[in-house]
Design a protein around this motif. Structure first.
Motif, PDB file in Angstrom:
ATOM      1  N   ARG A  11      -0.984 -24.242  56.631  1.00  0.00           N
ATOM      2  CA  ARG A  11      -1.642 -23.915  55.367  1.00  0.00           C
ATOM      3  C   ARG A  11      -2.795 -24.872  55.086  1.00  0.00           C
ATOM      4  O   ARG A  11      -3.861 -24.458  54.619  1.00  0.00           O
ATOM      5  CB  ARG A  11      -0.626 -23.935  54.224  1.00  0.00           C
ATOM      6  CG  ARG A  11       0.324 -22.745  54.248  1.00  0.00           C
ATOM      7  CD  ARG A  11       1.445 -22.878  53.237  1.00  0.00           C
ATOM      8  NE  ARG A  11       2.354 -21.737  53.298  1.00  0.00           N
ATOM      9  CZ  ARG A  11       3.532 -21.685  52.713  1.00  0.00           C
ATOM     10  NH1 ARG A  11       3.970 -22.719  52.006  1.00  0.00           N
ATOM     11  NH2 ARG A  11       4.304 -20.622  52.826  1.00  0.00           N
ATOM     12  N   TYR A  12      -2.592 -26.170  55.375  1.00  0.00           N
ATOM     13  CA  TYR A  12      -3.686 -27.132  55.173  1.00  0.00           C
ATOM     14  C   TYR A  12      -4.808 -26.906  56.171  1.00  0.00           C
ATOM     15  O   TYR A  12      -5.988 -27.041  55.833  1.00  0.00           O
ATOM     16  CB  TYR A  12      -3.151 -28.569  55.229  1.00  0.00           C
ATOM     17  CG  TYR A  12      -2.653 -29.025  53.884  1.00  0.00           C
ATOM     18  CD1 TYR A  12      -3.525 -29.479  52.905  1.00  0.00           C
ATOM     19  CD2 TYR A  12      -1.293 -28.973  53.567  1.00  0.00           C
ATOM     20  CE1 TYR A  12      -3.085 -29.872  51.663  1.00  0.00           C
ATOM     21  CE2 TYR A  12      -0.834 -29.359  52.313  1.00  0.00           C
ATOM     22  CZ  TYR A  12      -1.733 -29.811  51.370  1.00  0.00           C
ATOM     23  OH  TYR A  12      -1.288 -30.182  50.130  1.00  0.00           O
ATOM     24  N   ASN A  13      -4.467 -26.567  57.408  1.00  0.00           N
ATOM     25  CA  ASN A  13      -5.520 -26.229  58.368  1.00  0.00           C
ATOM     26  C   ASN A  13      -6.349 -25.043  57.864  1.00  0.00           C
ATOM     27  O   ASN A  13      -7.569 -25.024  57.987  1.00  0.00           O
ATOM     28  CB  ASN A  13      -4.902 -25.883  59.725  1.00  0.00           C
ATOM     29  CG  ASN A  13      -4.474 -27.116  60.506  1.00  0.00           C
ATOM     30  OD1 ASN A  13      -4.978 -28.214  60.282  1.00  0.00           O
ATOM     31  ND2 ASN A  13      -3.538 -26.947  61.422  1.00  0.00           N
ATOM     32  N   ARG A  14      -5.661 -24.078  57.274  1.00  0.00           N
ATOM     33  CA  ARG A  14      -6.324 -22.858  56.816  1.00  0.00           C
ATOM     34  C   ARG A  14      -7.323 -23.134  55.693  1.00  0.00           C
ATOM     35  O   ARG A  14      -8.405 -22.520  55.646  1.00  0.00           O
ATOM     36  CB  ARG A  14      -5.266 -21.859  56.347  1.00  0.00           C
ATOM     37  CG  ARG A  14      -5.812 -20.498  55.945  1.00  0.00           C
ATOM     38  CD  ARG A  14      -4.662 -19.586  55.493  1.00  0.00           C
ATOM     39  NE  ARG A  14      -4.046 -20.089  54.267  1.00  0.00           N
ATOM     40  CZ  ARG A  14      -2.764 -19.923  53.958  1.00  0.00           C
ATOM     41  NH1 ARG A  14      -1.946 -19.312  54.792  1.00  0.00           N
ATOM     42  NH2 ARG A  14      -2.288 -20.387  52.810  1.00  0.00           N
ATOM     43  N   VAL A  15      -6.979 -24.042  54.763  1.00  0.00           N
ATOM     44  CA  VAL A  15      -7.870 -24.274  53.613  1.00  0.00           C
ATOM     45  C   VAL A  15      -8.814 -25.455  53.829  1.00  0.00           C
ATOM     46  O   VAL A  15      -9.603 -25.770  52.935  1.00  0.00           O
ATOM     47  CB  VAL A  15      -7.059 -24.511  52.317  1.00  0.00           C
ATOM     48  CG1 VAL A  15      -6.167 -23.324  52.013  1.00  0.00           C
ATOM     49  CG2 VAL A  15      -6.250 -25.806  52.376  1.00  0.00           C
ATOM     50  N   SER A  16      -8.758 -26.088  54.992  1.00  0.00           N
ATOM     51  CA  SER A  16      -9.518 -27.331  55.199  1.00  0.00           C
ATOM     52  C   SER A  16     -11.017 -27.154  54.980  1.00  0.00           C
ATOM     53  O   SER A  16     -11.688 -28.057  54.468  1.00  0.00           O
ATOM     54  CB  SER A  16      -9.262 -27.876  56.608  1.00  0.00           C
ATOM     55  OG  SER A  16      -9.702 -26.957  57.592  1.00  0.00           O
TER      56      SER A  16
END
Length: 208
Positions: A11-16
């Motif tokens: 999820r953090y990779n997705r919104v980075s």
């Protein structure tokens, strides 16, 4: 890495790529001054920052400090690496706070900011911080957590699923309680309310 950790990491990779944009209003209004307060209370020379994200704190550290920063999201970490490429005193490593590869008693100070809303097993992460921080060292935290005011706390519980499923952050974590569960002593924890009882600056003396 367990499935829950992989899920939050993804999820953090997705919104980075939009993370800094999402946080820009809060940073401009007040968050940047809170970060300055956090860095100002660091002690010693060997510093670990856990969950550096895109690196918002990193440029605030004086060059006399030797700073290692970790994050389990490689895409967030890539943003931090770009910001700090001229800072020779900063080393950034992809690593999970729940399972750190550092030896016991390595760091004078461990720093976190808005991290323990996202760690899948926060008690395990806090135990790891306690382990790698030197005896009588310092842990400094800028964290948001569940309000103990009835209306606000219930409202946060009701809305928690939204940030949790978008990027993996819980807005209703009981971080002070988790510190005690991780083995820190109440008398070694000093808190300062920065925004109601939701955002706190926390200083901990790591008495082992």
């Amino acid at each position: 890495m367990n499935n829950e950790t992989k899920k939050i990491k993804n999820r953090y990779n997705r919104v980075s790529h939009i993370y800094d944009l999402l946080e820009r209003p809060m940073e401009a209004v007040i968050m940047s001054s809170w970060r300055e307060k956090l860095v100002a209370i660091v002690e010693g020379k060997q510093v670990l920052e856990v969950g550096v994200g895109t690196g918002k704190n990193l440029l605030l550290y004086p060059e006399v400090l030797e700073v290692i920063g970790i994050d389990f999201s490689e895409d967030m970490l890539e943003k931090a690496i770009k910001k700090t490429k001229e800072k020779k005193n900063i080393t950034l490593i992809e690593m999970d706070v729940q399972d750190m590869r550092f030896a016991d008693n390595t760091f004078d100070t461990v720093v976190t900011s808005c991290v323990f809303c996202s760690v899948p097993d926060p008690i395990k992460g806090l135990e790891e911080i306690k382990r790698v921080c030197k005896a009588n060292g310092k842990i400094v935290m800028l964290e948001h957590m569940r309000s103990h005011h009835t209306v606000a706390g219930n409202f946060m519980d009701m809305l928690n699923f939204i940030p949790l499923h978008i990027w993996g952050a819980n807005i209703n974590r009981e971080t002070i309680t988790n510190l005690l569960k991780a083995g820190f002593k109440e008398e070694d924890i000093v808190t300062q309310d920065l925004w109601s009882d939701i955002v706190k600056l926390i200083e901990i003396r790591n008495n082992k």
